[in-house]
Design a protein around this motif. Structure first.
Motif, PDB file in Angstrom:
ATOM      1  N   ALA A 286       0.835  -1.204   0.000  1.00 24.32           N
ATOM      2  CA  ALA A 286       0.000   0.000   0.000  1.00 24.32           C
ATOM      3  C   ALA A 286       0.868   1.252   0.000  1.00 24.32           C
ATOM      4  O   ALA A 286       0.571   2.237  -0.693  1.00 24.32           O
ATOM      5  CB  ALA A 286      -0.928  -0.011   1.217  1.00 24.32           C
ATOM      6  N   PHE A 287       1.947   1.214   0.764  1.00 20.54           N
ATOM      7  CA  PHE A 287       2.873   2.346   0.819  1.00 20.54           C
ATOM      8  C   PHE A 287       3.476   2.615  -0.558  1.00 20.54           C
ATOM      9  O   PHE A 287       3.640   3.779  -0.965  1.00 20.54           O
ATOM     10  CB  PHE A 287       3.977   2.064   1.840  1.00 20.54           C
ATOM     11  CG  PHE A 287       5.133   3.006   1.775  1.00 20.54           C
ATOM     12  CD1 PHE A 287       5.017   4.318   2.207  1.00 20.54           C
ATOM     13  CD2 PHE A 287       6.368   2.577   1.276  1.00 20.54           C
ATOM     14  CE1 PHE A 287       6.096   5.191   2.139  1.00 20.54           C
ATOM     15  CE2 PHE A 287       7.444   3.446   1.208  1.00 20.54           C
ATOM     16  CZ  PHE A 287       7.317   4.759   1.640  1.00 20.54           C
ATOM     17  N   LEU A 288       3.798   1.553  -1.278  1.00 20.26           N
ATOM     18  CA  LEU A 288       4.410   1.688  -2.602  1.00 20.26           C
ATOM     19  C   LEU A 288       3.381   1.796  -3.726  1.00 20.26           C
ATOM     20  O   LEU A 288       3.752   1.932  -4.890  1.00 20.26           O
ATOM     21  CB  LEU A 288       5.330   0.493  -2.873  1.00 20.26           C
ATOM     22  CG  LEU A 288       6.567   0.356  -1.984  1.00 20.26           C
ATOM     23  CD1 LEU A 288       7.308  -0.935  -2.313  1.00 20.26           C
ATOM     24  CD2 LEU A 288       7.496   1.557  -2.140  1.00 20.26           C
ATOM     25  N   ASN A 289       2.109   1.683  -3.346  1.00 18.68           N
ATOM     26  CA  ASN A 289       1.029   1.717  -4.329  1.00 18.68           C
ATOM     27  C   ASN A 289       1.204   0.617  -5.377  1.00 18.68           C
ATOM     28  O   ASN A 289       1.139   0.841  -6.587  1.00 18.68           O
ATOM     29  CB  ASN A 289       0.962   3.084  -5.017  1.00 18.68           C
ATOM     30  CG  ASN A 289      -0.331   3.259  -5.811  1.00 18.68           C
ATOM     31  OD1 ASN A 289      -1.371   2.681  -5.461  1.00 18.68           O
ATOM     32  ND2 ASN A 289      -0.283   4.046  -6.877  1.00 18.68           N
ATOM     33  N   THR A 290       1.457  -0.584  -4.884  1.00 19.53           N
ATOM     34  CA  THR A 290       1.617  -1.731  -5.763  1.00 19.53           C
ATOM     35  C   THR A 290       0.800  -2.894  -5.233  1.00 19.53           C
ATOM     36  O   THR A 290       0.263  -2.831  -4.113  1.00 19.53           O
ATOM     37  CB  THR A 290       3.105  -2.135  -5.879  1.00 19.53           C
ATOM     38  OG1 THR A 290       3.264  -3.130  -6.890  1.00 19.53           O
ATOM     39  CG2 THR A 290       3.627  -2.698  -4.565  1.00 19.53           C
ATOM     40  N   ALA A 291       0.694  -3.962  -5.989  1.00 20.52           N
ATOM     41  CA  ALA A 291      -0.095  -5.116  -5.566  1.00 20.52           C
ATOM     42  C   ALA A 291       0.623  -5.883  -4.468  1.00 20.52           C
ATOM     43  O   ALA A 291       1.848  -6.003  -4.498  1.00 20.52           O
ATOM     44  CB  ALA A 291      -0.358  -6.033  -6.760  1.00 20.52           C
ATOM     45  N   PRO A 292      -0.124  -6.408  -3.494  1.00 15.82           N
ATOM     46  CA  PRO A 292       0.498  -7.195  -2.417  1.00 15.82           C
ATOM     47  C   PRO A 292       1.341  -8.345  -2.955  1.00 15.82           C
ATOM     48  O   PRO A 292       2.414  -8.642  -2.416  1.00 15.82           O
ATOM     49  CB  PRO A 292      -0.700  -7.704  -1.613  1.00 15.82           C
ATOM     50  CG  PRO A 292      -1.771  -6.686  -1.857  1.00 15.82           C
ATOM     51  CD  PRO A 292      -1.580  -6.250  -3.279  1.00 15.82           C
ATOM     52  N   GLY A 293       0.873  -8.978  -4.022  1.00 16.84           N
ATOM     53  CA  GLY A 293       1.625 -10.092  -4.589  1.00 16.84           C
ATOM     54  C   GLY A 293       2.973  -9.673  -5.137  1.00 16.84           C
ATOM     55  O   GLY A 293       3.921 -10.472  -5.178  1.00 16.84           O
ATOM     56  N   HIS A 294       3.068  -8.412  -5.548  1.00 21.82           N
ATOM     57  CA  HIS A 294       4.332  -7.928  -6.098  1.00 21.82           C
ATOM     58  C   HIS A 294       5.413  -7.906  -5.017  1.00 21.82           C
ATOM     59  O   HIS A 294       6.573  -8.243  -5.293  1.00 21.82           O
ATOM     60  CB  HIS A 294       4.157  -6.529  -6.686  1.00 21.82           C
ATOM     61  CG  HIS A 294       5.421  -5.957  -7.255  1.00 21.82           C
ATOM     62  ND1 HIS A 294       6.002  -6.436  -8.417  1.00 21.82           N
ATOM     63  CD2 HIS A 294       6.232  -4.959  -6.807  1.00 21.82           C
ATOM     64  CE1 HIS A 294       7.101  -5.757  -8.667  1.00 21.82           C
ATOM     65  NE2 HIS A 294       7.273  -4.863  -7.713  1.00 21.82           N
ATOM     66  N   MET A 295       5.039  -7.509  -3.796  1.00 25.59           N
ATOM     67  CA  MET A 295       6.017  -7.485  -2.716  1.00 25.59           C
ATOM     68  C   MET A 295       6.529  -8.888  -2.410  1.00 25.59           C
ATOM     69  O   MET A 295       7.703  -9.092  -2.123  1.00 25.59           O
ATOM     70  CB  MET A 295       5.406  -6.859  -1.459  1.00 25.59           C
ATOM     71  CG  MET A 295       5.320  -5.353  -1.488  1.00 25.59           C
ATOM     72  SD  MET A 295       6.908  -4.552  -1.929  1.00 25.59           S
ATOM     73  CE  MET A 295       7.983  -5.219  -0.661  1.00 25.59           C
ATOM     74  N   SER A 296       5.648  -9.854  -2.483  1.00 27.20           N
ATOM     75  CA  SER A 296       6.070 -11.240  -2.262  1.00 27.20           C
ATOM     76  C   SER A 296       7.078 -11.661  -3.321  1.00 27.20           C
ATOM     77  O   SER A 296       8.049 -12.368  -3.032  1.00 27.20           O
ATOM     78  CB  SER A 296       4.855 -12.175  -2.282  1.00 27.20           C
ATOM     79  OG  SER A 296       3.975 -11.883  -1.219  1.00 27.20           O
ATOM     80  N   GLN A 297       6.841 -11.218  -4.565  1.00 25.86           N
ATOM     81  CA  GLN A 297       7.768 -11.550  -5.641  1.00 25.86           C
ATOM     82  C   GLN A 297       9.114 -10.865  -5.449  1.00 25.86           C
ATOM     83  O   GLN A 297      10.164 -11.455  -5.712  1.00 25.86           O
ATOM     84  CB  GLN A 297       7.166 -11.147  -6.987  1.00 25.86           C
ATOM     85  CG  GLN A 297       5.981 -11.996  -7.417  1.00 25.86           C
ATOM     86  CD  GLN A 297       5.484 -11.608  -8.797  1.00 25.86           C
ATOM     87  OE1 GLN A 297       5.554 -10.446  -9.191  1.00 25.86           O
ATOM     88  NE2 GLN A 297       4.971 -12.585  -9.532  1.00 25.86           N
ATOM     89  N   VAL A 298       9.099  -9.622  -4.986  1.00 21.43           N
ATOM     90  CA  VAL A 298      10.346  -8.903  -4.725  1.00 21.43           C
ATOM     91  C   VAL A 298      11.149  -9.630  -3.655  1.00 21.43           C
ATOM     92  O   VAL A 298      12.364  -9.846  -3.794  1.00 21.43           O
ATOM     93  CB  VAL A 298      10.066  -7.448  -4.296  1.00 21.43           C
ATOM     94  CG1 VAL A 298      11.321  -6.806  -3.701  1.00 21.43           C
ATOM     95  CG2 VAL A 298       9.556  -6.632  -5.475  1.00 21.43           C
ATOM     96  N   GLU A 299      10.476 -10.029  -2.583  1.00 24.82           N
ATOM     97  CA  GLU A 299      11.174 -10.674  -1.472  1.00 24.82           C
ATOM     98  C   GLU A 299      11.609 -12.096  -1.796  1.00 24.82           C
ATOM     99  O   GLU A 299      12.441 -12.668  -1.093  1.00 24.82           O
ATOM    100  CB  GLU A 299      10.291 -10.647  -0.228  1.00 24.82           C
ATOM    101  CG  GLU A 299      10.062  -9.241   0.291  1.00 24.82           C
ATOM    102  CD  GLU A 299       9.198  -9.179   1.541  1.00 24.82           C
ATOM    103  OE1 GLU A 299       9.058  -8.074   2.105  1.00 24.82           O
ATOM    104  OE2 GLU A 299       8.652 -10.231   1.957  1.00 24.82           O
TER     105      GLU A 299
END
Length: 283
Positions: A34-47
């Motif tokens: 939400a802070f980055l204004n991106t999809a939650p799934g995207h953060m999982s992919q980054v990590e």
């Protein structure tokens, strides 16, 4: 940007460090998304190292997580910004991914320390030694697959023989030095190569004699890769599924302690050189 299908060990490590920072801040993936204004799934992919992340975004995340370690943030940003396509990429699709991971992690190492008990370290092997090992471990491999494995292993030596060699220290048990993976001539050539690499300063070698009392480290084989900062060090150990990359600080500290114990059982570099020289003369 398309997701990666096969992230490298280095890309996975960057994602892992970002996950550790988020967890230390007590934040959920969805909050960061939400802070980055991106999809939650995207953060999982980054990590997971599947999705790329920019150096600028890493700095934004570090500020959001409250990380004040500037040197660490700079190191992560440098990892994210690195677009090196080294020589090992020529073998992608030809050899298993672990071969590329090993070469890449060695390329970026600040220093390398290795312990081997039953085998000469890969960075010190002759082509004949490497060929014998690959062929013995998998006798079904055709020459078309053995040859690139040997070639790749020889090219890895660039990290200790190049214009800016990476400091490299190997602790080798006498058992590894005496095992004849091919024949007498091959063993003599292997010992002489180690001596040559020591002589020109490409490697520092310490030997653990078989008559050393109090050495119970038969399972101590490992590669310890120094990172830009100690918290970015990596341990590499063999596992049933292949190479296991270790980055948790408690485990890294145990590996450092193990290296110190093994080193205490070894001869100093000069005595080790003389030891190997005598072995070569005996063959």
């Amino acid at each position: 940007m398309a997701a990666r299908t096969n992230p490298t060990a280095r890309q996975i490590r960057l994602g892992s460090e970002l996950r550790k920072l988020r967890e230390a801040a007590g934040l959920k993936s969805r909050e960061v998304a939400a802070f980055l204004n991106t999809a939650p799934g995207h953060m999982s992919q980054v990590e997971a190292g599947i999705a790329a992340v920019s150096a600028e975004r890493i700095r934004r995340l570090a500020a959001y997580y409250g990380c004040a370690d500037e040197a660490f943030i700079d190191a992560l940003a440098a990892m994210a910004g690195d677009r090196t396509r080294g020589w090992w990429e020529e073998y992608r699709g030809v050899l298993p991914p672990a071969f590329m991971d090993s070469a890449e992690i060695e390329h970026h190492a600040v220093y390398l320390r290795e312990i081997t008990i039953t085998r000469i370290p890969g960075l010190l092997q002759t082509p004949d030694y490497a060929r014998a090992v690959f062929a013995y471990m998998n006798p079904e491999l055709p020459e078309s697959e053995v040859a690139p494995r040997v070639e790749h292993r020889m090219r890895r030596r660039a990290v200790i023989e190049g214009a800016n060699p990476t400091p490299y220290e190997a602790i080798i048990h006498e058992v590894a030095l005496r095992l004849r993976v091919s024949d007498r001539d091959g063993s003599r050539a292997q010992l002489r190569q180690i001596l040559d690499l020591v002589e020109v300063g490409s490697a520092s070698v310490r030997v653990i004699p078989t008559d050393q009392d109090g050495f119970a480290g038969s399972g101590a084989s490992m590669v310890y890769v120094g990172g830009a900062l100690p918290r970015l060090d990596t341990g590499v150990r063999d596992s049933p599924a292949g190479a296991a990359f270790i980055d948790a600080e408690p485990q890294l500290e145990r590996l450092r302690a193990l290296i110190r114990r093994v080193e205490s059982a070894s001869l100093d570099p000069m005595a080790s050189r003389d030891f190997i020289h005598r072995m070569a003369k005996e063959l």
